[in-house]
Design an enzyme around this catalytic site. Structure first.
Site, PDB file in Angstrom:
ATOM      1  N   LYS A 138       0.937  -0.977   0.110  1.00 44.72           N
ATOM      2  CA  LYS A 138       0.342  -0.372  -0.294  1.00 44.72           C
ATOM      3  C   LYS A 138       0.795   1.785   0.037  1.00 44.72           C
ATOM      4  O   LYS A 138       0.716   2.413  -0.674  1.00 44.72           O
ATOM      5  CB  LYS A 138      -1.223  -0.454   1.057  1.00 44.72           C
ATOM      6  CG  LYS A 138      -2.235  -1.072   1.174  1.00 44.72           C
ATOM      7  CD  LYS A 138      -3.296  -1.060   2.466  1.00 44.72           C
ATOM      8  CE  LYS A 138      -3.870  -2.209   2.083  1.00 44.72           C
ATOM      9  NZ  LYS A 138      -4.962  -2.147   3.282  1.00 44.72           N
ATOM     10  N   ASP A 144      -9.786   2.695   2.457  1.00 48.81           N
ATOM     11  CA  ASP A 144     -10.209   1.538   4.073  1.00 48.81           C
ATOM     12  C   ASP A 144     -11.331   2.265   5.064  1.00 48.81           C
ATOM     13  O   ASP A 144     -11.526   1.666   6.129  1.00 48.81           O
ATOM     14  CB  ASP A 144      -9.096   1.392   3.804  1.00 48.81           C
ATOM     15  CG  ASP A 144      -8.174   0.245   3.837  1.00 48.81           C
ATOM     16  OD1 ASP A 144      -8.408  -0.550   2.647  1.00 48.81           O
ATOM     17  OD2 ASP A 144      -6.574   0.014   3.284  1.00 48.81           O
ATOM     18  N   GLY A 189      -1.268   0.039  16.993  1.00 47.25           N
ATOM     19  CA  GLY A 189      -0.086  -0.363  15.630  1.00 47.25           C
ATOM     20  C   GLY A 189      -0.549   0.716  14.789  1.00 47.25           C
ATOM     21  O   GLY A 189      -0.607   1.687  14.798  1.00 47.25           O
TER      22      GLY A 189
HETATM   23  P1  ATR Z   1       0.051  -3.133   7.672  1.00 49.37           P
HETATM   24  O1  ATR Z   1      -0.186  -2.939   6.424  1.00 49.37           O
HETATM   25  O2  ATR Z   1      -0.940  -4.530   8.090  1.00 49.37           O
HETATM   26  O3  ATR Z   1      -0.122  -2.564   8.448  1.00 49.37           O
HETATM   27  P2  ATR Z   1       2.734  -3.435   8.556  1.00 49.37           P
HETATM   28  O4  ATR Z   1       2.394  -1.866   7.743  1.00 49.37           O
HETATM   29  O5  ATR Z   1       3.854  -3.984   8.668  1.00 49.37           O
HETATM   30  O6  ATR Z   1       2.121  -3.937   7.629  1.00 49.37           O
HETATM   31  O7  ATR Z   1       2.452  -2.876   9.781  1.00 49.37           O
HETATM   32  C1  ATR Z   1       1.945  -3.984  10.928  1.00 49.37           C
HETATM   33  C2  ATR Z   1       1.664  -3.963  12.254  1.00 49.37           C
HETATM   34  O8  ATR Z   1       1.713  -4.713  13.087  1.00 49.37           O
HETATM   35  C3  ATR Z   1       3.104  -2.660  13.237  1.00 49.37           C
HETATM   36  O9  ATR Z   1       2.376  -1.616  13.277  1.00 49.37           O
HETATM   37  C4  ATR Z   1       4.308  -3.283  13.568  1.00 49.37           C
HETATM   38  O10 ATR Z   1       4.545  -3.180  15.056  1.00 49.37           O
HETATM   39  P3  ATR Z   1       5.678  -2.443  14.213  1.00 49.37           P
HETATM   40  O11 ATR Z   1       5.584  -0.978  13.169  1.00 49.37           O
HETATM   41  O12 ATR Z   1       7.037  -2.410  14.933  1.00 49.37           O
HETATM   42  O13 ATR Z   1       6.387  -3.427  13.358  1.00 49.37           O
HETATM   43  C5  ATR Z   1       2.531  -4.780  14.066  1.00 49.37           C
HETATM   44  N1  ATR Z   1       3.496  -5.999  14.403  1.00 49.37           N
HETATM   45  C6  ATR Z   1       3.177  -6.456  13.272  1.00 49.37           C
HETATM   46  N2  ATR Z   1       3.678  -7.719  14.911  1.00 49.37           N
HETATM   47  C7  ATR Z   1       3.596  -7.798  15.842  1.00 49.37           C
HETATM   48  C8  ATR Z   1       3.724  -8.428  16.605  1.00 49.37           C
HETATM   49  N3  ATR Z   1       4.525  -9.288  17.533  1.00 49.37           N
HETATM   50  N4  ATR Z   1       3.947  -7.590  18.039  1.00 49.37           N
HETATM   51  C9  ATR Z   1       3.128  -5.790  18.108  1.00 49.37           C
HETATM   52  N5  ATR Z   1       2.830  -5.532  17.144  1.00 49.37           N
HETATM   53  C10 ATR Z   1       3.421  -6.212  15.673  1.00 49.37           C
END
Ligand code: ATR
Length: 280
Positions: free
Chosen positions: A66, A102, A127
């Site tokens: 995205k 979205d 997030g």
């Molecule tokens: P998306 O398009 O689904 O938002 P992304 O941009 O990769 O995908 O973001 C994933 C989100 O999930 C982020 O907020 C990520 O936290 P980080 O910014 O610290 O990476 C969060 N996330 C992914 N795995 C996680 C975990 N195990 N615990 C907490 N947050 C997690």
């Protein structure tokens, strides 16, 4: 004339978007091909160019593309710029116009289908990635109260709060401070944590008296957070299937000028959503 549309992302084989758009097209009497095209950051541009060369005029973009889609647009809507992320591409001359449906899809699902009044709700957003960025502006516009953003990587929560430009209403906080944040009326899980591992530890003290919990995922990915929500007294626990259908309807309207009816498609999909693994 037959229309050629597609969704790009990875993994994409379980995407429900081709099915949703086929149902919309049937309903509206429009001839439409809608493909699911596997693409990652390395080959997205080339595959999109190829799609356009073969008559593609409209595309959806999902994980993890995205932000890359936003970067390649020759123009973008205000809401896409605010999100820094694009989920809908509309062919415009030799380039692409980017939009993000979205947030509108989420608000429509919550207020129209689930009858939630979002106004003044003290909201916690878990997030700060692409999904969170896509929906935060729309929640603010829908009239929620204070928005607190927590993220595993605090700098991303800070960056999202800055981008939203409402310092009086939007507060980034540390994940480790969750127990000190008080009660919320709306908790939105926009992390992909359940897809790769485990949900962050969430204290019960977050749940206010009539708190609604929303996971932007659906199917298996939404189960851990919504199970936590139910076990901890949330009044409503909503997965992202309705948002998926509503954002699709919004994209369809941008491409084709007709807004399809969504309830039938939602009802059909919700019967089998529990068996699905991926989010879209
Ligand atoms: P998306 O398009 O689904 O938002 P992304 O941009 O990769 O995908 O973001 C994933 C989100 O999930 C982020 O907020 C990520 O936290 P980080 O910014 O610290 O990476 C969060 N996330 C992914 N795995 C996680 C975990 N195990 N615990 C907490 N947050 C997690």
């Amino acid at each position: 004339m037959r229309k050629h549309h597609a969704v790009f992302g990875t993994p994409i084989s379980h995407s429900l978007s081709p099915r949703i758009h086929a149902a919309f097209a049937r309903q509206c009497g429009i001839e439409l091909d809608y493909l699911a095209i596997e693409a990652d950051a390395g080959d997205f541009r080339a595959k999109l160019d190829d799609f356009a060369a073969h008559g593609g005029t409209g595309a959806n973009v999902t994980l993890p593309l995205k932000e890359a889609a936003f970067a390649l647009c020759s123009e973008a809507s205000e809401r896409a710029r605010r999100a820094g992320a694009v989920n809908t591409l509309v062919r415009a001359g030799d380039g692409w116009h980017g939009d993000n449906t979205d947030g509108a899809g989420l608000v429509r699902d919550l207020t129209g289908r689930h009858m939630l009044d979002l106004r003044a709700r003290r909201t916690l957003l878990l997030g700060a990635g692409g999904a969170a960025r896509g929906i935060a502006p729309a929640l603010l516009e829908a009239g929620i109260g204070e928005l607190t953003i927590v993220n595993r990587t605090p700098e991303r929560a800070d960056a999202l709060a800055d981008a939203l430009g409402e310092p009086g209403r939007v507060h980034p906080r540390y994940l480790g401070d969750l127990a000190a944040l008080g009660e919320f009326d709306l908790i939105v899980n926009a992390t992909s944590a359940a897809r790769g591992g485990q949900l962050p530890a969430l204290p019960r003290s977050l749940v206010g008296r009539r708190c609604a919990a929303v996971d932007l995922s659906y199917g298996e990915a939404a189960i851990p957070f919504l199970a936590w929500a139910r076990a901890n007294g949330c009044h409503d626990a909503v997965d992202g299937l309705g948002m998926l259908v509503e954002q699709a309807a919004e994209s369809f309207a941008l491409w084709l000028g007709t807004r399809p009816e969504t309830d039938g498609v939602y009802a059909e999909l919700s019967g089998r959503a529990a068996a699905l693994v991926t989010a879209d």
